[in-house]
Design an enzyme around this catalytic site. Sequence first.
Site, mmCIF file in Angstrom:
data_model
loop_
_atom_site.group_PDB
_atom_site.id
_atom_site.type_symbol
_atom_site.label_atom_id
_atom_site.label_comp_id
_atom_site.label_asym_id
_atom_site.label_seq_id
_atom_site.Cartn_x
_atom_site.Cartn_y
_atom_site.Cartn_z
ATOM 1 N N LYS A 52 -10.125 5.700 -2.517
ATOM 2 C CA LYS A 52 -9.692 4.550 -3.322
ATOM 3 C C LYS A 52 -10.026 3.265 -2.589
ATOM 4 O O LYS A 52 -9.618 3.075 -1.441
ATOM 5 C CB LYS A 52 -8.162 4.602 -3.515
ATOM 6 N N SER A 54 1.664 -8.641 -1.989
ATOM 7 C CA SER A 54 0.213 -8.665 -1.778
ATOM 8 C C SER A 54 -0.502 -8.825 -3.116
ATOM 9 O O SER A 54 -1.515 -9.518 -3.209
ATOM 10 C CB SER A 54 -0.256 -7.363 -1.109
ATOM 11 N N HIS A 102 5.974 -9.406 4.731
ATOM 12 C CA HIS A 102 5.729 -8.275 5.632
ATOM 13 C C HIS A 102 5.972 -8.685 7.086
ATOM 14 O O HIS A 102 6.588 -7.954 7.859
ATOM 15 C CB HIS A 102 4.268 -7.811 5.542
ATOM 16 N N ARG A 140 13.010 -5.957 -1.411
ATOM 17 C CA ARG A 140 13.125 -7.263 -2.073
ATOM 18 C C ARG A 140 14.098 -7.200 -3.238
ATOM 19 O O ARG A 140 15.020 -7.988 -3.322
ATOM 20 C CB ARG A 140 11.741 -7.713 -2.601
HETATM 21 P P1 ADP Z 1 3.090 -0.100 -0.323
HETATM 22 O O1 ADP Z 1 1.719 0.023 -0.900
HETATM 23 O O2 ADP Z 1 3.522 1.076 0.491
HETATM 24 O O3 ADP Z 1 4.125 -0.569 -1.295
HETATM 25 P P2 ADP Z 1 3.039 -2.751 0.764
HETATM 26 O O4 ADP Z 1 1.972 -3.231 1.680
HETATM 27 O O5 ADP Z 1 3.062 -3.344 -0.593
HETATM 28 O O6 ADP Z 1 2.915 -1.196 0.772
HETATM 29 O O7 ADP Z 1 4.467 -2.980 1.420
HETATM 30 C C1 ADP Z 1 4.887 -2.340 2.603
HETATM 31 C C2 ADP Z 1 6.385 -2.529 2.782
HETATM 32 O O8 ADP Z 1 6.719 -3.901 2.857
HETATM 33 C C3 ADP Z 1 7.232 -1.979 1.636
HETATM 34 O O9 ADP Z 1 8.430 -1.475 2.197
HETATM 35 C C4 ADP Z 1 7.524 -3.186 0.789
HETATM 36 O O10 ADP Z 1 8.727 -3.042 0.050
HETATM 37 C C5 ADP Z 1 7.671 -4.231 1.865
HETATM 38 N N1 ADP Z 1 7.397 -5.576 1.374
HETATM 39 C C6 ADP Z 1 6.393 -6.007 0.604
HETATM 40 N N2 ADP Z 1 6.487 -7.332 0.355
HETATM 41 C C7 ADP Z 1 7.604 -7.753 0.986
HETATM 42 C C8 ADP Z 1 8.282 -9.007 1.098
HETATM 43 N N3 ADP Z 1 7.846 -10.111 0.494
HETATM 44 N N4 ADP Z 1 9.405 -9.048 1.841
HETATM 45 C C9 ADP Z 1 9.878 -7.936 2.434
HETATM 46 N N5 ADP Z 1 9.308 -6.727 2.353
HETATM 47 C C10 ADP Z 1 8.181 -6.631 1.649
#
Ligand code: ADP
Length: 156
Positions: A41, A128, A17, A90
Amino acid sequence: MTIAIYPGSFDPITNGHLDILKSGAEIFDKVIIAVSYNANKQGFLPVDIRTKLIEESAKDIPNVEVDSFEGLTVEYAKKRGATVLLRGLRTSFDFEYEMQLSQTNHALYGDIKTVFLITKPEYNYISSSCVREILLNKGDIKGFVPDPVCEYLKSI
Ligand code: ADP
Protein backbone atom coordinates in the site's frame (compact mmCIF):
# COMPACT_ATOMS: atom_id res chain seq x y z
CA MET A 1 13.82 -0.44 32.02
CA THR A 2 10.41 0.05 30.38
CA ILE A 3 10.46 0.35 26.62
CA ALA A 4 7.36 1.71 24.88
CA ILE A 5 6.57 1.49 21.19
CA TYR A 6 4.62 4.40 19.70
CA PRO A 7 3.32 2.90 16.45
CA GLY A 8 1.47 4.73 13.70
CA SER A 9 1.43 5.77 10.08
CA PHE A 10 2.83 9.25 10.81
CA ASP A 11 2.10 10.25 7.20
CA PRO A 12 3.26 12.90 8.11
CA ILE A 13 4.02 13.38 11.82
CA THR A 14 1.93 16.24 13.26
CA ASN A 15 2.22 18.50 16.31
CA GLY A 16 -0.34 16.23 18.01
CA HIS A 17 1.85 13.15 17.50
CA LEU A 18 4.92 15.05 18.71
CA ASP A 19 3.12 16.16 21.88
CA ILE A 20 2.19 12.54 22.73
CA LEU A 21 5.76 11.45 21.97
CA LYS A 22 7.22 14.10 24.32
CA SER A 23 4.88 13.11 27.15
CA GLY A 24 5.60 9.42 26.58
CA ALA A 25 9.34 10.09 26.76
CA GLU A 26 8.82 11.69 30.19
CA ILE A 27 7.04 8.58 31.46
CA PHE A 28 9.02 5.68 29.93
CA ASP A 29 12.75 4.95 29.92
CA LYS A 30 12.76 4.67 26.15
CA VAL A 31 10.16 5.33 23.46
CA ILE A 32 10.56 3.81 20.01
CA ILE A 33 8.38 5.73 17.58
CA ALA A 34 7.86 3.29 14.73
CA VAL A 35 6.30 3.94 11.34
CA SER A 36 4.12 0.96 10.47
CA TYR A 37 3.79 0.32 6.76
CA ASN A 38 2.48 -2.16 4.25
CA ALA A 39 4.77 -2.58 1.24
CA ASN A 40 1.71 -3.24 -0.98
CA LYS A 41 0.00 0.00 0.00
CA GLN A 42 1.44 3.28 -1.05
CA GLY A 43 1.15 6.09 1.46
CA PHE A 44 1.44 9.82 0.89
CA LEU A 45 5.16 10.05 1.81
CA PRO A 46 7.70 7.23 1.42
CA VAL A 47 8.54 5.50 4.73
CA ASP A 48 12.17 6.70 4.72
CA ILE A 49 11.03 10.33 4.40
CA ARG A 50 8.47 9.84 7.21
CA THR A 51 11.17 8.47 9.52
CA LYS A 52 13.62 11.22 8.54
CA LEU A 53 11.03 13.90 9.33
CA ILE A 54 10.31 12.27 12.71
CA GLU A 55 14.05 12.17 13.47
CA GLU A 56 14.41 15.87 12.71
CA SER A 57 11.26 16.77 14.68
CA ALA A 58 12.25 14.72 17.75
CA LYS A 59 15.98 15.42 17.73
CA ASP A 60 15.88 17.19 21.12
CA ILE A 61 14.25 14.27 22.96
CA PRO A 62 17.14 12.04 24.12
CA ASN A 63 15.35 8.79 24.96
CA VAL A 64 13.53 8.49 21.63
CA GLU A 65 14.48 6.14 18.81
CA VAL A 66 12.89 6.27 15.36
CA ASP A 67 12.27 3.08 13.39
CA SER A 68 9.83 1.47 10.95
CA PHE A 69 8.28 -1.98 10.71
CA GLU A 70 5.97 -4.08 8.59
CA GLY A 71 3.56 -6.66 10.01
CA LEU A 72 1.99 -7.11 13.42
CA THR A 73 2.78 -4.44 16.01
CA VAL A 74 2.97 -7.04 18.80
CA GLU A 75 5.59 -9.06 16.90
CA TYR A 76 7.64 -5.91 16.47
CA ALA A 77 7.19 -5.08 20.18
CA LYS A 78 8.40 -8.59 21.16
CA LYS A 79 11.43 -8.23 18.93
CA ARG A 80 12.31 -4.88 20.50
CA GLY A 81 11.74 -6.02 24.10
CA ALA A 82 8.89 -3.55 24.59
CA THR A 83 6.05 -4.14 27.04
CA VAL A 84 4.06 -0.97 26.36
CA LEU A 85 2.27 0.38 23.30
CA LEU A 86 1.77 4.14 23.46
CA ARG A 87 -1.23 5.64 21.67
CA GLY A 88 -2.84 9.07 21.61
CA LEU A 89 -6.53 9.80 22.10
CA ARG A 90 -8.39 12.78 20.69
CA THR A 91 -12.07 11.96 20.60
CA SER A 92 -14.56 9.26 21.55
CA PHE A 93 -14.21 8.01 17.96
CA ASP A 94 -10.50 7.36 18.62
CA PHE A 95 -11.51 5.61 21.84
CA GLU A 96 -13.87 3.10 20.20
CA TYR A 97 -11.26 2.10 17.65
CA GLU A 98 -8.33 2.14 20.05
CA MET A 99 -10.10 0.03 22.67
CA GLN A 100 -10.64 -2.79 20.16
CA LEU A 101 -7.09 -2.49 18.87
CA SER A 102 -5.70 -2.61 22.40
CA GLN A 103 -7.77 -5.68 23.30
CA THR A 104 -6.75 -7.42 20.07
CA ASN A 105 -3.07 -6.73 20.74
CA HIS A 106 -3.43 -8.02 24.30
CA ALA A 107 -5.13 -11.19 23.03
CA LEU A 108 -2.21 -11.75 20.66
CA TYR A 109 0.48 -10.99 23.23
CA GLY A 110 -0.50 -11.13 26.90
CA ASP A 111 2.60 -9.25 28.12
CA ILE A 112 1.77 -6.08 26.19
CA LYS A 113 -0.15 -3.18 27.72
CA THR A 114 -1.46 -0.17 25.81
CA VAL A 115 -1.10 3.19 27.52
CA PHE A 116 -3.25 6.04 26.19
CA LEU A 117 -2.38 9.69 26.55
CA ILE A 118 -4.97 12.38 25.95
CA THR A 119 -3.90 15.08 23.54
CA LYS A 120 -3.72 18.74 24.56
CA PRO A 121 -6.86 20.65 23.47
CA GLU A 122 -4.89 22.79 21.01
CA TYR A 123 -3.91 19.66 19.06
CA ASN A 124 -7.25 17.90 19.30
CA TYR A 125 -8.40 18.63 15.75
CA ILE A 126 -5.08 17.82 14.06
CA SER A 127 -4.69 14.67 11.96
CA SER A 128 -2.30 13.58 9.24
CA SER A 129 -5.22 13.29 6.84
CA CYS A 130 -6.29 16.90 7.41
CA VAL A 131 -2.68 18.02 6.87
CA ARG A 132 -2.64 16.14 3.53
CA GLU A 133 -5.97 17.70 2.54
CA ILE A 134 -4.80 21.24 3.37
CA LEU A 135 -1.61 20.65 1.40
CA LEU A 136 -3.50 19.31 -1.59
CA ASN A 137 -5.55 22.51 -1.63
CA LYS A 138 -2.49 24.72 -1.21
CA GLY A 139 -3.39 25.87 2.31
CA ASP A 140 -0.98 26.78 5.09
CA ILE A 141 0.02 23.86 7.32
CA LYS A 142 2.07 25.96 9.75
CA GLY A 143 0.86 25.23 13.27
CA PHE A 144 -0.26 21.73 12.30
CA VAL A 145 3.14 20.09 11.86
CA PRO A 146 6.65 20.49 13.33
CA ASP A 147 8.94 22.99 11.51
CA PRO A 148 11.07 20.37 9.65
CA VAL A 149 7.86 18.80 8.26
CA CYS A 150 6.51 22.22 7.26
CA GLU A 151 9.73 23.07 5.42
CA TYR A 152 9.86 19.69 3.66
CA LEU A 153 6.22 19.74 2.57
CA LYS A 154 6.51 23.30 1.25
CA SER A 155 9.52 22.20 -0.83
CA ILE A 156 7.79 19.33 -2.68
P1 ADP B 1 -2.75 5.10 12.66
O1 ADP B 1 -2.67 4.94 11.18
O2 ADP B 1 -2.29 3.92 13.44
O3 ADP B 1 -4.06 5.66 13.14
P2 ADP B 1 -1.61 7.70 13.04
O4 ADP B 1 -0.29 8.10 12.49
O5 ADP B 1 -2.80 8.35 12.44
O6 ADP B 1 -1.64 6.15 12.97
O7 ADP B 1 -1.65 7.97 14.61
C1 ADP B 1 -0.82 7.30 15.53
C2 ADP B 1 -1.31 7.55 16.94
O8 ADP B 1 -1.32 8.94 17.24
C3 ADP B 1 -2.74 7.09 17.20
O9 ADP B 1 -2.80 6.62 18.53
C4 ADP B 1 -3.56 8.34 17.06
O10 ADP B 1 -4.77 8.28 17.80
C5 ADP B 1 -2.61 9.35 17.64
N1 ADP B 1 -2.85 10.70 17.15
C6 ADP B 1 -3.07 11.11 15.90
N2 ADP B 1 -3.26 12.45 15.84
C7 ADP B 1 -3.17 12.90 17.11
C8 ADP B 1 -3.30 14.17 17.74
N3 ADP B 1 -3.58 15.28 17.05
N4 ADP B 1 -3.13 14.24 19.07
C9 ADP B 1 -2.88 13.12 19.79
N5 ADP B 1 -2.76 11.89 19.27
C10 ADP B 1 -2.90 11.78 17.95
